[in-house]
Design a protein around this motif. Sequence first.
Motif, PDB file in Angstrom:
ATOM      1  N   ARG A 256       0.860  -1.177   0.000  1.00 32.34           N
ATOM      2  CA  ARG A 256       0.000   0.000   0.000  1.00 32.34           C
ATOM      3  C   ARG A 256       0.899   1.230   0.000  1.00 32.34           C
ATOM      4  N   MET A 257       0.688   2.108  -0.944  1.00 35.31           N
ATOM      5  CA  MET A 257       1.431   3.372  -0.968  1.00 35.31           C
ATOM      6  C   MET A 257       0.433   4.496  -0.738  1.00 35.31           C
ATOM      7  N   ARG A 258       0.768   5.367   0.208  1.00 36.14           N
ATOM      8  CA  ARG A 258      -0.124   6.496   0.511  1.00 36.14           C
ATOM      9  C   ARG A 258       0.635   7.795   0.339  1.00 36.14           C
ATOM     10  N   ALA A 259       0.228   8.568  -0.643  1.00 36.10           N
ATOM     11  CA  ALA A 259       0.829   9.883  -0.923  1.00 36.10           C
ATOM     12  C   ALA A 259       2.354   9.816  -0.864  1.00 36.10           C
ATOM     13  N   ALA A 260       2.900   8.718  -1.351  1.00 35.77           N
ATOM     14  CA  ALA A 260       4.346   8.495  -1.245  1.00 35.77           C
ATOM     15  C   ALA A 260       5.099   9.304  -2.303  1.00 35.77           C
ATOM     16  N   CYS A 261       6.164   9.981  -1.869  1.00 37.24           N
ATOM     17  CA  CYS A 261       6.968  10.800  -2.773  1.00 37.24           C
ATOM     18  C   CYS A 261       8.445  10.441  -2.642  1.00 37.24           C
ATOM     19  N   ALA A 262       9.104  10.277  -3.781  1.00 38.85           N
ATOM     20  CA  ALA A 262      10.559  10.126  -3.806  1.00 38.85           C
ATOM     21  C   ALA A 262      11.009  10.386  -5.231  1.00 38.85           C
ATOM     22  N   GLY A 263      12.208  10.960  -5.371  1.00 40.02           N
ATOM     23  CA  GLY A 263      12.715  11.259  -6.707  1.00 40.02           C
ATOM     24  C   GLY A 263      11.703  12.085  -7.481  1.00 40.02           C
ATOM     25  N   SER A 303       8.117  11.865   1.761  1.00 41.42           N
ATOM     26  CA  SER A 303       6.879  12.074   2.499  1.00 41.42           C
ATOM     27  C   SER A 303       5.912  10.984   2.090  1.00 41.42           C
ATOM     28  N   GLY A 304       4.853  10.832   2.861  1.00 45.83           N
ATOM     29  CA  GLY A 304       3.911   9.761   2.597  1.00 45.83           C
ATOM     30  C   GLY A 304       4.454   8.453   3.124  1.00 45.83           C
ATOM     31  N   GLU A 305       3.793   7.332   2.799  1.00 45.01           N
ATOM     32  CA  GLU A 305       4.317   6.060   3.312  1.00 45.01           C
ATOM     33  C   GLU A 305       4.082   4.907   2.362  1.00 45.01           C
ATOM     34  N   VAL A 306       4.944   3.914   2.549  1.00 45.76           N
ATOM     35  CA  VAL A 306       4.843   2.682   1.785  1.00 45.76           C
ATOM     36  C   VAL A 306       4.789   1.557   2.800  1.00 45.76           C
ATOM     37  N   THR A 307       3.716   0.793   2.794  1.00 44.31           N
ATOM     38  CA  THR A 307       3.665  -0.330   3.745  1.00 44.31           C
ATOM     39  C   THR A 307       3.530  -1.650   3.008  1.00 44.31           C
ATOM     40  N   VAL A 308       4.206  -2.640   3.577  1.00 46.20           N
ATOM     41  CA  VAL A 308       4.171  -3.976   3.008  1.00 46.20           C
ATOM     42  C   VAL A 308       3.582  -4.882   4.074  1.00 46.20           C
ATOM     43  N   ALA A 309       2.709  -5.804   3.686  1.00 48.08           N
ATOM     44  CA  ALA A 309       2.056  -6.682   4.661  1.00 48.08           C
ATOM     45  C   ALA A 309       3.100  -7.417   5.497  1.00 48.08           C
ATOM     46  N   THR A 310       2.774  -7.659   6.738  1.00 45.36           N
ATOM     47  CA  THR A 310       3.725  -8.289   7.665  1.00 45.36           C
ATOM     48  C   THR A 310       4.197  -9.631   7.127  1.00 45.36           C
ATOM     49  N   GLY A 311       5.491  -9.836   7.234  1.00 43.11           N
ATOM     50  CA  GLY A 311       6.058 -11.124   6.842  1.00 43.11           C
ATOM     51  C   GLY A 311       6.249 -11.289   5.337  1.00 43.11           C
ATOM     52  N   VAL A 312       5.899 -10.254   4.566  1.00 42.32           N
ATOM     53  CA  VAL A 312       6.046 -10.374   3.111  1.00 42.32           C
ATOM     54  C   VAL A 312       7.420  -9.860   2.682  1.00 42.32           C
ATOM     55  N   ARG A 313       8.155 -10.701   1.979  1.00 46.79           N
ATOM     56  CA  ARG A 313       9.437 -10.268   1.421  1.00 46.79           C
ATOM     57  C   ARG A 313       9.163  -9.608   0.081  1.00 46.79           C
ATOM     58  N   ARG A 314       9.987  -8.663  -0.291  1.00 46.40           N
ATOM     59  CA  ARG A 314       9.826  -8.114  -1.643  1.00 46.40           C
ATOM     60  C   ARG A 314      11.147  -8.244  -2.392  1.00 46.40           C
ATOM     61  N   ALA A 315      11.028  -8.321  -3.686  1.00 49.00           N
ATOM     62  CA  ALA A 315      12.227  -8.408  -4.516  1.00 49.00           C
ATOM     63  C   ALA A 315      11.950  -7.725  -5.840  1.00 49.00           C
ATOM     64  N   MET A 316      13.012  -7.166  -6.408  1.00 50.50           N
ATOM     65  CA  MET A 316      12.826  -6.328  -7.590  1.00 50.50           C
ATOM     66  C   MET A 316      13.757  -6.719  -8.739  1.00 50.50           C
ATOM     67  N   VAL A 317      13.210  -6.701  -9.929  1.00 52.90           N
ATOM     68  CA  VAL A 317      14.028  -6.718 -11.142  1.00 52.90           C
ATOM     69  C   VAL A 317      14.223  -5.252 -11.523  1.00 52.90           C
TER      70      VAL A 317
END
Length: 476
Positions: A256-263, A303-317
């Motif tokens: 879940r991303m809420r009003a998340a800002c970066a770059g 600013s804003g937030e990024v939340t990941v469900a508990t116990g969930v790993r994330r990985a990116m290409v």
Amino acid sequence: MTTISISGLRKSFGPNEVLRGLDLEIPPGEFVGLMGPNGAGKSTLLKILGGIYRADAGELRYGEERVASLAERPEVGFIHQDLGLIDDLDIVANLRLGEPPMRILGPLLDARRERKEAREAIERVGLNIAVETQVGELAPGEKALVAVARLLQRGASVLFIDEATSTLPPQDARRLISSLTATAGKGATVVMVSHKLSEILDATQRVVVILDGKIAADARSADLDRDELARMVVARETRGERPRRTRGPGQEEVLRMRAACAGRAGPVDLAVHRAEVVGLTGLAGSGLHDVAYMAAGAVSCRSGEVTVATGVRRAMVPPNRESQGGFADLSTAANMTLSALSDWRRPGRLLNGRAERRDVVEMVERLDVRPPDPEAEFGTLSGGNKQKVIFGRVLFRRPGLYILCEPTRGVDVATRADLYHLIDELREDGAGILVVTSDFEDLFAVCDRISVVESGRPGEFLSVDETTAEQLEAFI
Ligand SMILES: Nc1ncnc2c1ncn2[C@@H]1O[C@H](COP(=O)(O)OP(=O)(O)OP(=O)(O)O)[C@@H](O)[C@H]1O
Ligand SMILES: [Mg+2]
């Protein structure tokens, strides 16, 4: 106007026989599409022609003359995949790279004329940007156009282009290709490597396919349809019919991303649910990839937030495998396992090398990495095979949330189908997947919902079933 004749060309890297007696004749003024699976030797061929590699055997003729490469010919130009531009210089300086400065008289430099000619050169390829712009600030598509402009400005009438469109959104790719078509229309010879069937069918007059180190097919493009061309380039069985989706996305949010800002991105509001594939696209420079970095936790938001469900790993290409993807000096195996090493640790913290090795061999097979050698050095792999290794690394993390940037970039037709198949399976297993891509085919092949990122924020999310590529393009 000169014919290029290649005969009996051979090139091996150690035991890996890449080109095995390749014969090809390219008459002047032809627009040729060069295709073939990842690792077939397309880039190797272009590097031999460009004098970067030396052939082991064979003959190259330019007209009547026998030559070692075409590198010294002023009218022959190459765009290798890294484009060869300098980010810290502006467009004018990049266009003039390696040329003596223009002078008015003696030591007086004619900067005005340099700028004017630069402006004309980029206008010719349909680019409308101040020529004082630093090349580092340009989107990949714009950079590719600058590279083409540079060749044309030097009067190149024979162009070799290696996958310059692989990261371009459709409009940019079309712009680049139409400038090539126009050049070919004026009598230039163009040889373009691409894995995109529609691009090859639309733009080229002739398609040449390399398989097993030789030319396996050579046909007039006008005589082919998409299916026939696909059959010509697919050298192996793919994973076949894709599984039907048995379930819709879950209720539970993994991201879940809420009003998340970066770059350049933000404020971004979006959710990815279990067993859901969410797609984002947008022009380069839209902040598209910054959304991905935030989602992956690779950058923190201001600013804003990024939340990941508990116990969930994330990985990116990551979007750019050349600079962020892998460690060139390490092996395929090390590049695949380095972010999941703890999985192979036994109690007592010793690495279980044998289990690791077995899993790598299995993954290499699953993704059809060529050469299928866990010890092969990453830096020497072909473009598409690098992409597969990075995919392997992400799979080894067994994440609950995947962030896949440009997942099919540079992969061949068969591998593309396999990757779609794989994404379906991951979704079926309940993973949440965010696909961030400039390739519309990815969006329509695997996503449930899609949105266009503009000025750093995703617009309305649309169901793919109710959207067409034309509608999507209208948004961009
Ligand atoms: N410098 C090198 N050292 C060792 N092997 C190499 C080197 N360059 C290329 N190879 C090998 O040569 C083969 C052909 O690679 P090449 O880059 O030409 O493939 P390609 O047809 O361009 O594939 P792709 O579509 O993935 O870009 C691959 O097996 C690759 O691993
Ligand atoms: Mg290549």
